[in-house]
Design a protein around this motif. Sequence first.
Motif, PDB file in Angstrom:
ATOM      1  N   ASP A 175      -1.916  10.318 -10.176  1.00  0.00           N
ATOM      2  CA  ASP A 175      -2.548  10.519  -8.877  1.00  0.00           C
ATOM      3  C   ASP A 175      -1.836   9.648  -7.840  1.00  0.00           C
ATOM      4  O   ASP A 175      -0.890   8.909  -8.152  1.00  0.00           O
ATOM      5  CB  ASP A 175      -4.055  10.225  -8.926  1.00  0.00           C
ATOM      6  N   ALA A 176      -2.311   9.737  -6.598  1.00  0.00           N
ATOM      7  CA  ALA A 176      -1.653   9.024  -5.500  1.00  0.00           C
ATOM      8  C   ALA A 176      -1.712   7.511  -5.676  1.00  0.00           C
ATOM      9  O   ALA A 176      -0.793   6.791  -5.261  1.00  0.00           O
ATOM     10  CB  ALA A 176      -2.279   9.428  -4.170  1.00  0.00           C
ATOM     11  N   ASP A 177      -2.775   7.011  -6.282  1.00  0.00           N
ATOM     12  CA  ASP A 177      -2.893   5.565  -6.477  1.00  0.00           C
ATOM     13  C   ASP A 177      -1.793   5.041  -7.410  1.00  0.00           C
ATOM     14  O   ASP A 177      -1.217   3.980  -7.165  1.00  0.00           O
ATOM     15  CB  ASP A 177      -4.271   5.217  -7.043  1.00  0.00           C
ATOM     16  N   TRP A 178      -1.525   5.785  -8.488  1.00  0.00           N
ATOM     17  CA  TRP A 178      -0.467   5.356  -9.403  1.00  0.00           C
ATOM     18  C   TRP A 178       0.898   5.453  -8.732  1.00  0.00           C
ATOM     19  O   TRP A 178       1.762   4.583  -8.932  1.00  0.00           O
ATOM     20  CB  TRP A 178      -0.500   6.186 -10.680  1.00  0.00           C
ATOM     21  N   ALA A 179       1.106   6.486  -7.954  1.00  0.00           N
ATOM     22  CA  ALA A 179       2.379   6.600  -7.242  1.00  0.00           C
ATOM     23  C   ALA A 179       2.582   5.427  -6.293  1.00  0.00           C
ATOM     24  O   ALA A 179       3.672   4.849  -6.206  1.00  0.00           O
ATOM     25  CB  ALA A 179       2.432   7.921  -6.483  1.00  0.00           C
ATOM     26  N   GLU A 180       1.531   5.061  -5.588  1.00  0.00           N
ATOM     27  CA  GLU A 180       1.617   3.935  -4.661  1.00  0.00           C
ATOM     28  C   GLU A 180       1.866   2.633  -5.410  1.00  0.00           C
ATOM     29  O   GLU A 180       2.632   1.771  -4.953  1.00  0.00           O
ATOM     30  CB  GLU A 180       0.334   3.838  -3.836  1.00  0.00           C
ATOM     31  N   ALA A 181       1.229   2.479  -6.583  1.00  0.00           N
ATOM     32  CA  ALA A 181       1.445   1.268  -7.375  1.00  0.00           C
ATOM     33  C   ALA A 181       2.908   1.144  -7.791  1.00  0.00           C
ATOM     34  O   ALA A 181       3.494   0.057  -7.743  1.00  0.00           O
ATOM     35  CB  ALA A 181       0.542   1.276  -8.603  1.00  0.00           C
ATOM     36  N   ALA A 182       3.521   2.253  -8.201  1.00  0.00           N
ATOM     37  CA  ALA A 182       4.917   2.219  -8.613  1.00  0.00           C
ATOM     38  C   ALA A 182       5.832   1.924  -7.429  1.00  0.00           C
ATOM     39  O   ALA A 182       6.776   1.126  -7.535  1.00  0.00           O
ATOM     40  CB  ALA A 182       5.295   3.547  -9.262  1.00  0.00           C
ATOM     41  N   ARG A 183       5.562   2.554  -6.292  1.00  0.00           N
ATOM     42  CA  ARG A 183       6.391   2.298  -5.102  1.00  0.00           C
ATOM     43  C   ARG A 183       6.248   0.854  -4.641  1.00  0.00           C
ATOM     44  O   ARG A 183       7.231   0.208  -4.250  1.00  0.00           O
ATOM     45  CB  ARG A 183       6.015   3.267  -3.986  1.00  0.00           C
ATOM     46  N   VAL A 243       8.743  -5.290  -4.614  1.00  0.00           N
ATOM     47  CA  VAL A 243       8.646  -6.717  -4.948  1.00  0.00           C
ATOM     48  C   VAL A 243       9.370  -7.072  -6.237  1.00  0.00           C
ATOM     49  O   VAL A 243       9.486  -8.254  -6.571  1.00  0.00           O
ATOM     50  CB  VAL A 243       7.164  -7.149  -5.054  1.00  0.00           C
ATOM     51  N   ASN A 244       9.837  -6.078  -6.963  1.00  0.00           N
ATOM     52  CA  ASN A 244      10.439  -6.322  -8.276  1.00  0.00           C
ATOM     53  C   ASN A 244      11.800  -5.625  -8.325  1.00  0.00           C
ATOM     54  O   ASN A 244      11.889  -4.420  -8.524  1.00  0.00           O
ATOM     55  CB  ASN A 244       9.509  -5.779  -9.367  1.00  0.00           C
ATOM     56  N   ARG A 245      12.848  -6.389  -8.166  1.00  0.00           N
ATOM     57  CA  ARG A 245      14.192  -5.809  -8.112  1.00  0.00           C
ATOM     58  C   ARG A 245      14.617  -5.222  -9.450  1.00  0.00           C
ATOM     59  O   ARG A 245      15.609  -4.469  -9.517  1.00  0.00           O
ATOM     60  CB  ARG A 245      15.201  -6.867  -7.677  1.00  0.00           C
ATOM     61  N   ARG A 246      13.919  -5.555 -10.513  1.00  0.00           N
ATOM     62  CA  ARG A 246      14.290  -5.055 -11.837  1.00  0.00           C
ATOM     63  C   ARG A 246      13.675  -3.692 -12.162  1.00  0.00           C
ATOM     64  O   ARG A 246      13.998  -3.111 -13.204  1.00  0.00           O
ATOM     65  CB  ARG A 246      13.854  -6.051 -12.923  1.00  0.00           C
ATOM     66  N   TYR A 247      12.790  -3.198 -11.324  1.00  0.00           N
ATOM     67  CA  TYR A 247      12.024  -1.993 -11.642  1.00  0.00           C
ATOM     68  C   TYR A 247      12.420  -0.826 -10.751  1.00  0.00           C
ATOM     69  O   TYR A 247      12.460  -0.952  -9.521  1.00  0.00           O
ATOM     70  CB  TYR A 247      10.528  -2.277 -11.475  1.00  0.00           C
ATOM     71  N   VAL A 248      12.700   0.329 -11.394  1.00  0.00           N
ATOM     72  CA  VAL A 248      13.018   1.569 -10.675  1.00  0.00           C
ATOM     73  C   VAL A 248      12.147   2.676 -11.250  1.00  0.00           C
ATOM     74  O   VAL A 248      12.179   2.936 -12.458  1.00  0.00           O
ATOM     75  CB  VAL A 248      14.500   1.948 -10.829  1.00  0.00           C
ATOM     76  N   TRP A 249      11.371   3.311 -10.384  1.00  0.00           N
ATOM     77  CA  TRP A 249      10.572   4.474 -10.794  1.00  0.00           C
ATOM     78  C   TRP A 249      11.260   5.733 -10.295  1.00  0.00           C
ATOM     79  O   TRP A 249      11.469   5.908  -9.097  1.00  0.00           O
ATOM     80  CB  TRP A 249       9.155   4.368 -10.224  1.00  0.00           C
ATOM     81  N   ARG A 250      11.597   6.623 -11.211  1.00  0.00           N
ATOM     82  CA  ARG A 250      12.312   7.843 -10.856  1.00  0.00           C
ATOM     83  C   ARG A 250      11.383   9.052 -10.731  1.00  0.00           C
ATOM     84  O   ARG A 250      11.841  10.134 -10.349  1.00  0.00           O
ATOM     85  CB  ARG A 250      13.380   8.138 -11.919  1.00  0.00           C
TER      86      ARG A 250
END
Length: 320
Positions: A183-191, A196-203
């Motif tokens: 849902d939109a909340d999870w998408a916002e959490a990933a973005r 704030v986390n240079r090690r994390y990329v959500w594709r």
Amino acid sequence: MKISLITPARQHARTGNRTTAMRWAHILRGMGARVTVSTAYAGENADLMIALHAWRSADSIGAFRARYPDRKLVVALTGTDIYRFQQSDPETTLGSMAMADALVGLHDLVADAIPARFRSKVRIIYQSVPPLSRRLPPLRGVFEVLVIGHLRAEKDPMRTALAARALPESSRIRIVHLGMAHDADWAEAARAEMTVNRRYVWRGEVPGWAVRRALARAKLMVLSSVMEGGANVVSEALVAGVPVIASRIAGSVGLLGGDYPGYFPVGDTAALTGLLRRAESDPGFLDDLRARCGARVPLFDPARERASWQTLLAQLTGKA
């Protein structure tokens, strides 16, 4: 033989249930069966029903059993059936198990998690994966760790990103997350995490070929789920030669083995950070994980899955 194969997953979904249903349909058609795949049973004539999900497919299971009380019914138990719905709605979930002639489980510990009266019905059918054509060279200067799965609560999807925050500055680990947000909340959490986390990329959601390509070059995969019925992504990683770090849940232990050293307690961010650091810095540990995963690969051979279905159908039809 006419088979009605029921899955609650919609036609174009890239969920585990839809993937499993389509693979099983292909296997069964290869055995000469006429297979109809649908999200709900509409009363059509069928010699056999195979229903994924005891709880979500309960209406279809009940309708088929009422229409054809003497025909064979197979129910495939998912993670939410086993670890949620048989507790939250036992009447529906256990009712589906009771009506089934056979219960298909996807990992070794399924029978231990259901009532004893149903255990004799359980048949374990591991989810198969075709071998990769070749491994790809890993990215230079990066220790790439994959997280493959939709962003929803059962997957604890942000756990690996949180663990990566505590890695030392010298670490080369990068977390690449492939999967659709529920849902939109999870998408916002990933973005937000990416900011704030240079090690994390959500594709986000990617096609199957892109998942396979990512696995072909990755150093490691993390499965942080709270519950799983036997995640197909574990099979995919092992067949691709990618070692796995996983939360210690029955659905993963039943695939990787009880003595596997790559587990961390569910939700334990610090423990996961420690395993990530060790996998990157200790070649012997990573080699051990890879060797243990490699020893499990024969379980996921397509010929084995096909033979398991042949055996089950023969038993149900009295031709064993």
